[in-house]
Design an enzyme around this catalytic site. Sequence first.
Site, PDB file in Angstrom:
ATOM      1  N   SER A 148      29.843 -23.246 -16.869  1.00 20.54           N
ATOM      2  CA  SER A 148      29.773 -24.387 -17.775  1.00 20.54           C
ATOM      3  C   SER A 148      31.092 -25.165 -17.768  1.00 20.54           C
ATOM      4  O   SER A 148      31.514 -25.667 -16.727  1.00 20.54           O
ATOM      5  CB  SER A 148      29.389 -23.905 -19.174  1.00 20.54           C
ATOM      6  OG  SER A 148      29.060 -24.970 -20.016  1.00 20.54           O
TER       7      SER A 148
ATOM      8  N   ASP B  27      18.354 -26.944 -18.111  1.00 18.28           N
ATOM      9  CA  ASP B  27      19.726 -27.167 -18.557  1.00 18.28           C
ATOM     10  C   ASP B  27      20.035 -28.656 -18.491  1.00 18.28           C
ATOM     11  O   ASP B  27      19.784 -29.289 -17.461  1.00 18.28           O
ATOM     12  CB  ASP B  27      20.679 -26.392 -17.630  1.00 18.28           C
ATOM     13  CG  ASP B  27      22.152 -26.541 -18.001  1.00 18.28           C
ATOM     14  OD1 ASP B  27      22.468 -27.222 -18.992  1.00 18.28           O
ATOM     15  OD2 ASP B  27      22.989 -25.966 -17.278  1.00 18.28           O
TER      16      ASP B  27
ATOM     17  N   HIS C 250      20.715 -22.952 -19.931  1.00 12.01           N
ATOM     18  CA  HIS C 250      22.169 -23.024 -19.893  1.00 12.01           C
ATOM     19  C   HIS C 250      22.750 -21.814 -20.636  1.00 12.01           C
ATOM     20  O   HIS C 250      22.274 -21.426 -21.696  1.00 12.01           O
ATOM     21  CB  HIS C 250      22.647 -24.315 -20.564  1.00 12.01           C
ATOM     22  CG  HIS C 250      24.132 -24.506 -20.470  1.00 12.01           C
ATOM     23  ND1 HIS C 250      24.730 -25.076 -19.383  1.00 12.01           N
ATOM     24  CD2 HIS C 250      25.132 -24.167 -21.312  1.00 12.01           C
ATOM     25  CE1 HIS C 250      26.037 -25.107 -19.560  1.00 12.01           C
ATOM     26  NE2 HIS C 250      26.302 -24.550 -20.722  1.00 12.01           N
TER      27      HIS C 250
END
Length: 323
Positions: free
Chosen positions: A149, A248, A278
């Site tokens: 991320s 995501d 995610h």
Amino acid sequence: MKRIKKLALKIISTPYLDMKKYYKQVRKLLNLINPPKEPIYKLLDHKMMLSDREIPVRIFIPHANSLPKLLIFFHGGGWVTGNIDSYTNVCANMANETGHTVISVDYRLAPENPFPAGVEDCYHVTREIFYHPEIIKYNPEDITLIGDSAGGNLAAVVSLMARDKGDFLPCRQILIYPATNYDHSSSSPFPSVIENGTDYIMTSERIQDYMELYVPNKEDRLSSYVAPILAEDLSNQPKTLIITAEFDPLRDEGEAYGMKLESFGNHVTIYRIKDALHGFLTNPLATTDINIAYEIINKFLRDKDIQVRNIDEKENYQVEKIR
């Protein structure tokens, strides 16, 4: 069953948490819900010394089948939450799954320390490791950058900085559902921001909140050190593996970054994990997603052709190769 799952996700995703107001509480919560598992693995806390301060790092050594190879890990959390404590279980599992020693970097967080503080910490730690491989007894060619991320964003940016400064150059980088653009509003050019931005726990609105906390100066958001996909030149970058999640908001920009890297002559492999959300790397319930990710990662680290098996035939589990 799929409809029920989707409805449950929608319900979970509905409450809006004002990250700008409650980011400190979220940090505490993440540490509370991620206590280290027992039995404890071998780890070492260390501090990288700079001229004016220290950057904490945590070193994770595999419990078996250790290889003379190293992963430098940058954690996720929107540049605002997360730390080496809340990612201890992730990094211990990463070391054991890959056979690599993992160094997790406790970089400074926004909004107390906005851009470029966090990425500078990541860069300085990485540079020190490359400059002094004898300290940790690893060859530079055996070092891989990895992040999830916001940490995937930081890994990509450290690679760009290394190329620009001419200090060193990593051989490999692994970007797991990385943020590569600055705009996650309705004006984003990437469809997944809209398609997956409301009903899959991590919302596009929250990602935008993180960006505003991390980079309060709007002009800075156009920097390739914030949004690496905006870089005019992506040549001379490491061999890259990008893993995205189907549902995501960041899916499309992560894959687009990989395609842009490839257009500049870099070696890039991109995989999208079907039905994944995610943040699956930190979700102990996402066992199948995590297993599939490590199968891909291990073959990439060992320079083998990535042939991902269908782990769960009952669920018709698949991974899509994008590039």
